[in-house]
Design an enzyme around this catalytic site. Structure first.
Site, PDB file in Angstrom:
ATOM      1  N   CYS A  33       5.686  -2.385   3.900  1.00 14.37           N
ATOM      2  CA  CYS A  33       6.702  -3.398   4.240  1.00 14.37           C
ATOM      3  C   CYS A  33       6.194  -4.369   5.296  1.00 14.37           C
ATOM      4  O   CYS A  33       6.653  -5.508   5.373  1.00 14.37           O
ATOM      5  CB  CYS A  33       7.965  -2.734   4.776  1.00 14.37           C
ATOM      6  SG  CYS A  33       8.725  -1.592   3.642  1.00 14.37           S
TER       7      CYS A  33
ATOM      8  N   HIS B 205      14.039  -0.804  -2.496  1.00 14.32           N
ATOM      9  CA  HIS B 205      12.976  -1.753  -2.840  1.00 14.32           C
ATOM     10  C   HIS B 205      11.955  -0.978  -3.676  1.00 14.32           C
ATOM     11  O   HIS B 205      11.658   0.182  -3.357  1.00 14.32           O
ATOM     12  CB  HIS B 205      12.239  -2.237  -1.575  1.00 14.32           C
ATOM     13  CG  HIS B 205      12.816  -3.448  -0.927  1.00 14.32           C
ATOM     14  ND1 HIS B 205      12.764  -3.638   0.439  1.00 14.32           N
ATOM     15  CD2 HIS B 205      13.421  -4.551  -1.440  1.00 14.32           C
ATOM     16  CE1 HIS B 205      13.326  -4.808   0.731  1.00 14.32           C
ATOM     17  NE2 HIS B 205      13.731  -5.381  -0.381  1.00 14.32           N
TER      18      HIS B 205
HETATM   19  N1  ARG Z   1      15.717  -3.176   7.238  1.00 12.25           N
HETATM   20  C1  ARG Z   1      14.977  -3.837   6.219  1.00 12.25           C
HETATM   21  C2  ARG Z   1      15.866  -4.146   5.029  1.00 12.25           C
HETATM   22  O1  ARG Z   1      16.720  -3.369   4.729  1.00 12.25           O
HETATM   23  C3  ARG Z   1      13.825  -2.992   5.817  1.00 12.25           C
HETATM   24  C4  ARG Z   1      12.950  -3.628   4.788  1.00 12.25           C
HETATM   25  C5  ARG Z   1      11.758  -2.814   4.486  1.00 12.25           C
HETATM   26  N2  ARG Z   1      11.006  -3.420   3.449  1.00 12.25           N
HETATM   27  C6  ARG Z   1      10.710  -2.818   2.300  1.00 12.25           C
HETATM   28  N3  ARG Z   1      10.000  -3.490   1.443  1.00 12.25           N
HETATM   29  N4  ARG Z   1      11.198  -1.648   1.992  1.00 12.25           N
HETATM   30  O2  ARG Z   1      15.754  -5.171   4.396  1.00 12.25           O
END
Ligand code: ARG
Length: 270
Positions: free
Chosen positions: A263, A169
């Protein structure tokens, strides 16, 4: 150096009531490694308390059973000028989170709450920097969602291509400090995206891999105070040297799921 100025923010958070790692949709997640639920709740509570102590508003959406990643609520939308765009998750495991958050936007009178046509993981990949939105693609958000969001919010959206699976991300590889200042890990981006970032932000703070690996770039700033993973020590030193005030927190339980402070914090911009 110019004095940094904080502005009051409103955030949406979701408690880690059902937080767990029971499936793997990124390289950080190992379902065989246990999550300490009590520790996760304490770390989340401290984050919420920290925002309140800094003078910000925190709204809370109920967690839902069966959605262990719902704590990462930032992935479920983008709100700018009171206008809300919902999310559309890439993975089936997270799909229903978007429905709950979209309903929350409707119930709280946000403008034009809309479900996007293309895959879009909210502020996981969309980073608002002043009038511009930096938008990640490569692992989660579909590139076509960038223009879709730009039209919905009437903002310039700049496409950035992510190339390192650990930084899936955009908000794991880039942190927004104020309307003109960012910190990022250059090697998480494709060459043309790095060039774009260098051109737009010549004074950006450049992070080291060690700090990014602690999800130190997954930070939340009010323009002055920067809530950041305590283990990201070199990055904390750099943002301090740039005139910001670090507020370090241990948020390591969520790293087991590939998530951090940002997040868990969806900004509600009105
Ligand atoms: N386990 C979640 C996923 O893989 C974690 C998300 C974390 N969010 C972020 N914006 N990095 O989607």
């Amino acid at each position: 150096m110019s004095a940094r100025r904080a502005t009051k923010r409103a955030y949406l958070m979701c408690p880690p009531t059902y937080f767990d790692v029971v499936y793997s949709i990124n390289d950080w997640m190992h379902p065989d490694e246990p999550v300490d639920a009590g520790r996760a709740m304490r770390q989340w509570e401290l984050l919420r308390r920290t925002y309140l102590d800094l003078g910000h508003e925190v709204a809370v959406i109920d967690a839902e059973p069966g959605l262990p990643d719902m704590v990462f609520v930032t992935d479920s939308g983008v709100v700018v000028d009171g206008v809300a765009m919902g999310a559309r998750y890439r993975s089936a495991q997270r799909a229903a989170e978007a429905d709950y958050v979209l309903r929350w936007f409707v119930e709280h009178d946000f403008v034009r709450p809309t479900r996007p046509d293309f895959i879009n993981e909210g502020e996981g990949d969309f980073l608002v920097v002043g009038d511009v939105i930096l938008a990640g693609t490569g692992f989660r958000t579909d590139e076509r969602a960038h223009a879709e969001l730009g039209a919905h919010l009437d903002r310039e959206v700049v496409t950035l291509r992510l190339v390192n699976r650990h930084y899936y991300h955009a908000n794991t590889a880039l942190g927004v400090l104020d309307d003109h200042t960012i910190a990022y890990l250059p090697q998480a981006f494709a060459p043309e995206s790095r060039a774009e970032l260098e051109r737009r932000y010549p004074d950006a703070i450049i992070a080291e891999e060690d700090d990014a690996a602690w999800l130190g770039l997954n930070l939340v700033s009010d323009g002055k105070n920067v809530v950041i993973a305590a283990q990201a020590t070199a990055l904390i030193a750099k943002i301090t040297a740039a005139g910001f005030t670090p507020v370090p927190l241990d948020y390591s339980e969520f790293r087991k799921s590939g998530g951090g402070i940002k997040c868990c914090t969806l900004e509600l911009r009105t």
